[in-house]
Design a protein around this motif. Structure first.
Motif, PDB file in Angstrom:
ATOM      1  N   VAL A   1       0.855  -1.180   0.000  1.00  0.00           N
ATOM      2  CA  VAL A   1       0.000   0.000   0.000  1.00  0.00           C
ATOM      3  C   VAL A   1       0.894   1.234   0.000  1.00  0.00           C
ATOM      4  O   VAL A   1       1.889   1.290   0.718  1.00  0.00           O
ATOM      5  N   THR A   2       0.528   2.217  -0.815  1.00  0.00           N
ATOM      6  CA  THR A   2       1.293   3.466  -0.854  1.00  0.00           C
ATOM      7  C   THR A   2       0.499   4.586  -0.194  1.00  0.00           C
ATOM      8  O   THR A   2      -0.730   4.570  -0.187  1.00  0.00           O
ATOM      9  N   ALA A   3       1.220   5.548   0.352  1.00  0.00           N
ATOM     10  CA  ALA A   3       0.586   6.719   0.962  1.00  0.00           C
ATOM     11  C   ALA A   3       1.484   7.926   0.716  1.00  0.00           C
ATOM     12  O   ALA A   3       2.706   7.824   0.790  1.00  0.00           O
ATOM     13  N   THR A   4       0.874   9.057   0.410  1.00  0.00           N
ATOM     14  CA  THR A   4       1.626  10.306   0.297  1.00  0.00           C
ATOM     15  C   THR A   4       1.406  11.125   1.558  1.00  0.00           C
ATOM     16  O   THR A   4       0.411  10.947   2.264  1.00  0.00           O
ATOM     17  N   HIS A   5       2.349  12.005   1.827  1.00  0.00           N
ATOM     18  CA  HIS A   5       2.250  12.881   2.998  1.00  0.00           C
ATOM     19  C   HIS A   5       0.879  13.555   2.989  1.00  0.00           C
ATOM     20  O   HIS A   5       0.409  14.004   1.944  1.00  0.00           O
ATOM     21  N   PRO A   6       0.208  13.651   4.128  1.00  0.00           N
ATOM     22  CA  PRO A   6      -1.139  14.227   4.154  1.00  0.00           C
ATOM     23  C   PRO A   6      -1.209  15.685   3.708  1.00  0.00           C
ATOM     24  O   PRO A   6      -2.272  16.151   3.296  1.00  0.00           O
ATOM     25  N   LEU A   7      -0.100  16.419   3.740  1.00  0.00           N
ATOM     26  CA  LEU A   7      -0.094  17.815   3.291  1.00  0.00           C
ATOM     27  C   LEU A   7       0.492  17.986   1.893  1.00  0.00           C
ATOM     28  O   LEU A   7       0.670  19.104   1.419  1.00  0.00           O
ATOM     29  N   TYR A   8       0.772  16.889   1.194  1.00  0.00           N
ATOM     30  CA  TYR A   8       1.342  16.959  -0.149  1.00  0.00           C
ATOM     31  C   TYR A   8       0.379  17.650  -1.104  1.00  0.00           C
ATOM     32  O   TYR A   8      -0.819  17.415  -1.075  1.00  0.00           O
ATOM     33  N   ASN A   9       0.926  18.512  -1.955  1.00  0.00           N
ATOM     34  CA  ASN A   9       0.146  19.255  -2.938  1.00  0.00           C
ATOM     35  C   ASN A   9       0.966  19.301  -4.219  1.00  0.00           C
ATOM     36  O   ASN A   9       2.094  19.800  -4.212  1.00  0.00           O
ATOM     37  N   THR A  10       0.437  18.795  -5.321  1.00  0.00           N
ATOM     38  CA  THR A  10       1.197  18.749  -6.574  1.00  0.00           C
ATOM     39  C   THR A  10       1.604  20.134  -7.059  1.00  0.00           C
ATOM     40  O   THR A  10       2.589  20.271  -7.777  1.00  0.00           O
ATOM     41  N   ASP A  11       0.872  21.172  -6.683  1.00  0.00           N
ATOM     42  CA  ASP A  11       1.216  22.536  -7.109  1.00  0.00           C
ATOM     43  C   ASP A  11       2.384  23.116  -6.316  1.00  0.00           C
ATOM     44  O   ASP A  11       2.988  24.090  -6.739  1.00  0.00           O
ATOM     45  N   ALA A  12       2.688  22.557  -5.169  1.00  0.00           N
ATOM     46  CA  ALA A  12       3.829  22.980  -4.350  1.00  0.00           C
ATOM     47  C   ALA A  12       4.474  21.718  -3.778  1.00  0.00           C
ATOM     48  O   ALA A  12       4.641  21.560  -2.579  1.00  0.00           O
ATOM     49  N   PHE A  13       4.831  20.808  -4.683  1.00  0.00           N
ATOM     50  CA  PHE A  13       5.272  19.474  -4.299  1.00  0.00           C
ATOM     51  C   PHE A  13       6.457  19.467  -3.336  1.00  0.00           C
ATOM     52  O   PHE A  13       6.573  18.581  -2.506  1.00  0.00           O
ATOM     53  N   PHE A  14       7.342  20.433  -3.436  1.00  0.00           N
ATOM     54  CA  PHE A  14       8.562  20.427  -2.629  1.00  0.00           C
ATOM     55  C   PHE A  14       8.314  20.710  -1.156  1.00  0.00           C
ATOM     56  O   PHE A  14       9.197  20.511  -0.332  1.00  0.00           O
ATOM     57  N   LEU A  15       7.123  21.155  -0.801  1.00  0.00           N
ATOM     58  CA  LEU A  15       6.836  21.441   0.601  1.00  0.00           C
ATOM     59  C   LEU A  15       6.679  20.171   1.428  1.00  0.00           C
ATOM     60  O   LEU A  15       7.099  20.119   2.576  1.00  0.00           O
ATOM     61  N   TYR A  16       6.065  19.139   0.879  1.00  0.00           N
ATOM     62  CA  TYR A  16       5.822  17.891   1.622  1.00  0.00           C
ATOM     63  C   TYR A  16       5.990  16.699   0.683  1.00  0.00           C
ATOM     64  O   TYR A  16       5.101  15.858   0.564  1.00  0.00           O
TER      65      TYR A  16
END
Length: 173
Positions: free
Chosen positions: A4-19
């Motif tokens: 199972v994969t999971a991305t950081h809960p605050l990840y945002n593709t428009d500001a990917f480098f933040l999380y």
């Protein structure tokens, strides 16, 4: 392996480098029998590192491209490593971080490689950034700022308490 994969809960593709962080939890026992595995860092371990060319204290590992220019792109699918120099542990491109309280908060940091020592490149994203020559993973590769596979690049620190808690939540379940 399945998982199972999971991305950081605050990840945002428009500001990917933040999380820019994800986890893959393998089904069953996963990989076993290796002599050594990557380890999580102590809280704020990166803050103890020096900066600059004389203190090459992190090592990137990845399977990405080895060379990019207008007439040649080379990817041998070979795992390579490169010693990188810490440029800035406090954000990317003037964007603030959790320590200072600037908004938006970020755990990104900047590293530098060069033609002699190598660097990260396209396809290395998600790969580990080891602290020194240890098995401790202090960050993961996020992005590069040029196409020569050697200059400045960004990584996402995993040594903050909130990130360590999130990662550890997958081993508890």
């Amino acid at each position: 392996y399945d998982g199972v994969t999971a991305t950081h809960p605050l990840y945002n593709t428009d500001a990917f480098f933040l999380y820019d962080l994800g986890v893959v939890k393998l089904d069953g026992a996963g990989v076993t029998g290796l002599p050594e595995y990557g380890a999580l860092p102590a809280v704020d371990a990166i803050d103890q590192l020096g900066k600059g060319r004389k203190q090459a204290v992190v090592e990137a590992v990845g399977y990405g491209l080895q060379k990019v220019n207008p007439v040649m792109v080379r990817a041998d699918l070979t795992r390579l490593k490169a010693d990188l120099f810490v440029v800035d542990t406090n954000g990317v491109a003037g964007i603030g971080n959790l320590q200072t309280g600037d908004l938006p908060p970020t755990n990104s940091m900047m590293l530098s490689g060069d033609a002699k020592h190598g660097g990260t490149c396209f396809g290395d994203s998600g790969g580990p950034i080891f602290i020194g020559d240890s098995n401790v993973i202090g960050a993961v590769t996020s992005f590069g700022l040029n196409g020569n596979c050697a200059g400045i690049g960004g990584v996402f620190r995993i040594d903050r308490q909130v990130e360590l808690d999130w990662i550890s939540s997958f081993s508890a379940s």
